[in-house]
Scaffold this motif. Structure first.
Motif, short mmCIF file in Angstrom:
data_model
loop_
_atom_site.label_atom_id
_atom_site.label_comp_id
_atom_site.label_asym_id
_atom_site.label_seq_id
_atom_site.Cartn_x
_atom_site.Cartn_y
_atom_site.Cartn_z
N LYS A 20 -9.60 1.97 -3.51
CA LYS A 20 -8.89 2.24 -2.27
C LYS A 20 -9.95 2.43 -1.20
CE LYS A 20 -5.49 3.34 0.51
NZ LYS A 20 -4.59 2.30 1.06
N THR A 21 -10.15 1.40 -0.37
CA THR A 21 -11.30 1.38 0.53
C THR A 21 -10.95 1.77 1.97
OG1 THR A 21 -10.98 -0.98 0.98
CG2 THR A 21 -12.43 -0.38 -0.86
N ASP A 22 -9.72 2.26 2.20
CA ASP A 22 -9.37 2.76 3.52
C ASP A 22 -8.50 3.99 3.35
OD1 ASP A 22 -6.51 2.00 3.34
OD2 ASP A 22 -7.26 -0.05 3.46
N THR A 23 -8.20 4.65 4.45
CA THR A 23 -7.44 5.90 4.40
C THR A 23 -5.99 5.71 4.83
OG1 THR A 23 -8.22 6.47 6.64
CG2 THR A 23 -9.50 7.30 4.76
N MET A 24 -5.50 4.48 4.77
CA MET A 24 -4.12 4.19 5.14
C MET A 24 -3.21 4.32 3.93
SD MET A 24 -1.85 3.31 7.40
CE MET A 24 -2.79 2.65 8.78
N PRO A 25 -2.30 5.30 3.89
CA PRO A 25 -1.33 5.34 2.79
C PRO A 25 -0.38 4.15 2.90
CG PRO A 25 -0.79 6.96 4.46
CD PRO A 25 -2.10 6.38 4.86
N GLU A 26 -0.01 3.57 1.78
CA GLU A 26 0.80 2.36 1.82
C GLU A 26 1.61 2.20 0.55
OE1 GLU A 26 -2.37 -1.00 0.26
OE2 GLU A 26 -2.50 -0.37 2.35
N ALA A 27 2.62 1.37 0.66
CA ALA A 27 3.44 0.99 -0.49
C ALA A 27 3.63 -0.51 -0.45
CB ALA A 27 4.80 1.69 -0.45
N HIS A 28 3.62 -1.14 -1.62
CA HIS A 28 3.90 -2.58 -1.64
C HIS A 28 4.68 -2.98 -2.89
CE1 HIS A 28 0.69 -3.55 -4.53
NE2 HIS A 28 -0.13 -2.84 -3.81
N VAL A 29 5.50 -3.99 -2.72
CA VAL A 29 6.27 -4.56 -3.82
C VAL A 29 5.86 -6.02 -3.98
CG1 VAL A 29 8.23 -3.01 -3.58
CG2 VAL A 29 8.18 -5.13 -2.26
N LEU A 30 5.88 -6.48 -5.22
CA LEU A 30 5.41 -7.82 -5.53
C LEU A 30 6.34 -8.48 -6.54
CD1 LEU A 30 1.79 -8.98 -6.05
CD2 LEU A 30 3.42 -9.38 -7.90
N GLY A 74 -2.89 -27.78 -19.85
CA GLY A 74 -2.16 -29.02 -20.05
C GLY A 74 -0.65 -28.91 -19.94
N TYR A 75 -0.11 -27.71 -19.72
CA TYR A 75 1.34 -27.55 -19.61
C TYR A 75 1.76 -27.61 -18.15
CZ TYR A 75 0.84 -25.85 -24.39
OH TYR A 75 0.54 -25.74 -25.72
N LYS A 76 2.83 -28.33 -17.87
CA LYS A 76 3.36 -28.35 -16.52
C LYS A 76 3.81 -26.94 -16.14
CE LYS A 76 4.91 -33.17 -16.48
NZ LYS A 76 6.06 -34.08 -16.29
N ARG A 77 3.50 -26.55 -14.92
CA ARG A 77 3.71 -25.16 -14.54
C ARG A 77 3.92 -25.06 -13.04
NH1 ARG A 77 0.19 -21.31 -12.55
NH2 ARG A 77 0.50 -19.16 -13.20
N SER A 78 4.89 -24.26 -12.64
CA SER A 78 5.08 -23.94 -11.22
C SER A 78 5.13 -22.43 -11.08
CB SER A 78 6.36 -24.57 -10.68
OG SER A 78 7.50 -24.07 -11.37
N SER A 79 4.60 -21.93 -9.99
CA SER A 79 4.50 -20.48 -9.83
C SER A 79 4.41 -20.12 -8.36
CB SER A 79 3.27 -19.95 -10.58
OG SER A 79 3.10 -18.57 -10.37
N TYR A 80 4.96 -18.97 -8.02
CA TYR A 80 4.82 -18.44 -6.67
C TYR A 80 4.84 -16.92 -6.73
CZ TYR A 80 9.87 -17.56 -6.71
OH TYR A 80 11.12 -17.10 -7.02
N THR A 81 4.32 -16.29 -5.68
CA THR A 81 4.30 -14.84 -5.56
C THR A 81 4.71 -14.46 -4.15
OG1 THR A 81 2.49 -14.66 -7.16
CG2 THR A 81 2.88 -12.77 -5.75
N LEU A 82 5.57 -13.45 -4.04
CA LEU A 82 5.98 -12.89 -2.75
C LEU A 82 5.56 -11.42 -2.71
CD1 LEU A 82 9.59 -14.37 -2.44
CD2 LEU A 82 7.47 -15.27 -1.42
N LEU A 83 5.06 -10.99 -1.57
CA LEU A 83 4.56 -9.63 -1.44
C LEU A 83 5.02 -9.03 -0.12
CD1 LEU A 83 2.14 -7.53 -2.55
CD2 LEU A 83 1.09 -8.38 -0.47
N TYR A 84 5.39 -7.76 -0.17
CA TYR A 84 5.69 -7.00 1.06
C TYR A 84 4.94 -5.68 0.99
CZ TYR A 84 7.99 -3.94 4.39
OH TYR A 84 8.24 -3.05 5.41
N ARG A 85 4.23 -5.35 2.06
CA ARG A 85 3.49 -4.09 2.13
C ARG A 85 3.91 -3.33 3.39
NH1 ARG A 85 -2.59 -4.51 3.46
NH2 ARG A 85 -1.86 -3.97 5.55
N TYR A 86 4.06 -2.02 3.24
CA TYR A 86 4.40 -1.17 4.37
C TYR A 86 3.38 -0.06 4.48
CZ TYR A 86 6.93 1.99 7.47
OH TYR A 86 7.29 2.80 8.52
N ASP A 87 2.74 0.07 5.64
CA ASP A 87 1.77 1.13 5.89
C ASP A 87 2.53 2.40 6.27
OD1 ASP A 87 -0.25 -0.70 5.42
OD2 ASP A 87 -0.48 -1.21 7.54
N LEU A 88 2.38 3.43 5.46
CA LEU A 88 3.14 4.66 5.65
C LEU A 88 2.63 5.48 6.83
CD1 LEU A 88 3.39 5.63 1.89
CD2 LEU A 88 5.12 4.48 3.26
#
Length: 325
Positions: A39-49, A311-325
């Motif tokens: 944790k390299t800053d002093t901002m409290p936060e929450a995030h969902v992934l 060698g396996y066909k693969r699709s992937s994605y990631t969604l992220l939301y972060r809120y600075d408290l």
């Protein structure tokens, strides 16, 4: 020139080391899961992934996590850089299609960052406990999964914890620790972290034959200002199993450009475009938008021929939301 060389060195560390660790992705928002001291800053936060992977005609997995990071600073008005504590908690849940996998982990971590000088350079130490449940396969059935299938994903890691795919639910506790040195000033930020996981070698299946080996990891990142409105950032994450000749390399590096865009005299937002690469899995272009306290991010996996997932066909994605408290 010195800044550029430091950036190359930190990136190179991540490229040439070999590692193997949980599938918490190479996304920088998940750093606290790899290393409780990062944790390299002093901002409290929450995030969902949300992380979704699909192998057409074979299997699909979904990973969901929520993380909360709270910061407690000492009230020392006469000192520019002050010590701070970080209390972090998180939950991660993994599921696979056909109910072949249900795995979850609850994390609680505490770290302390101590300033080394008056220029916002810190040394941090952190400790983390995880309690996990793992079930893969169905009770009474024998499964034969392809070799190296989903090599760095949730399903493969569930199998590593229960190689027989017994179908039984097993709970276990793991103890982890980390350290980091970092600097956070307006025109330059960098960090170097070292971590160790599974210090207690927990048994992860019902017959107590398979125990997780201690793993060691390294994380590094560097951000520099190009001009008043643009920053360039790079980061990497690796880990390895000590003394193991069969540890499969997991190497992730990323780079990102961040642009501040003024809407009017009092309002601005930050737009960043970047790409990360897992050398044995996929290229991961990503886009982030930060407006006030809100950050929205999307990551898309592209399986290029030279780094296709075994060698396996693969699709992937990631969604992220972060809120600075």
């Amino acid at each position: 020139m010195r800044r550029f060389l430091l950036f190359i060195v930190m990136t190179g560390i991540a490229v040439f080391a070999k590692g193997q660790d949980p599938h918490a992705k190479g996304i920088e928002q998940m750093m606290i899961w790899y290393n409780p001291a990062l944790k390299t800053d002093t901002m409290p936060e929450a995030h969902v992934l949300l992380h979704k992977v699909n192998y057409p005609g074979i299997l699909s997995t979904t990973s969901k996590s929520i993380t909360l990071e709270l910061v407690f600073e000492r009230n020392i008005e006469t000192v520019a850089a002050v010590p701070f504590f970080t209390l972090s908690a998180g939950i991660n849940v993994d599921n696979a299609s056909n109910n072949l996998m249900n795995a979850s982990s609850a994390m609680l971590a505490l770290s302390y960052a101590l300033p080394l000088d008056y220029n916002d350079t810190y040394l941090a130490l952190g400790f983390q406990g995880n309690y996990s449940f793992n079930r893969v396969g169905n009770t009474g059935y024998n499964y034969s999964f392809p070799a190296n299938f989903d090599q760095f994903g949730a399903f493969n890691w569930a199998l590593k914890r229960d190689p027989l795919g017994s179908g039984y639910n097993m709970g276990y506790f793991s103890f982890n620790a980390g350290a980091a040195v970092f600097r956070t000033v307006e025109d330059q930020q960098w960090y170097i972290g070292f971590s160790t996981r599974y210090i207690n070698h927990p048994y992860t299946e019902w017959d107590h034959i398979s125990a997780l080996p201690t793993t060691f990891g390294m994380q590094a990142g560097y951000t520099t200002a190009i001009n008043e409105t643009t920053q360039l950032s790079g980061y990497g994450n690796i880990s390895f199993v000590s003394g193991s000749s069969s540890s499969v390399p997991e190497q992730y590096i990323g780079i990102r450009g961040i642009r501040k865009i003024d809407v009017n005299d009092s309002t601005a937002f930050h737009l960043s475009v970047g790409a990360g690469i897992s050398f044995h899995q996929a290229l991961q272009p990503n886009l982030q938008l930060q407006w006030g306290r809100h950050l929205f991010a999307g990551y898309l996996d592209l399986n290029l021929p030279l780094i296709a997932s075994t060698g396996y066909k693969r699709s992937s994605y990631t969604l992220l939301y972060r809120y600075d408290l």
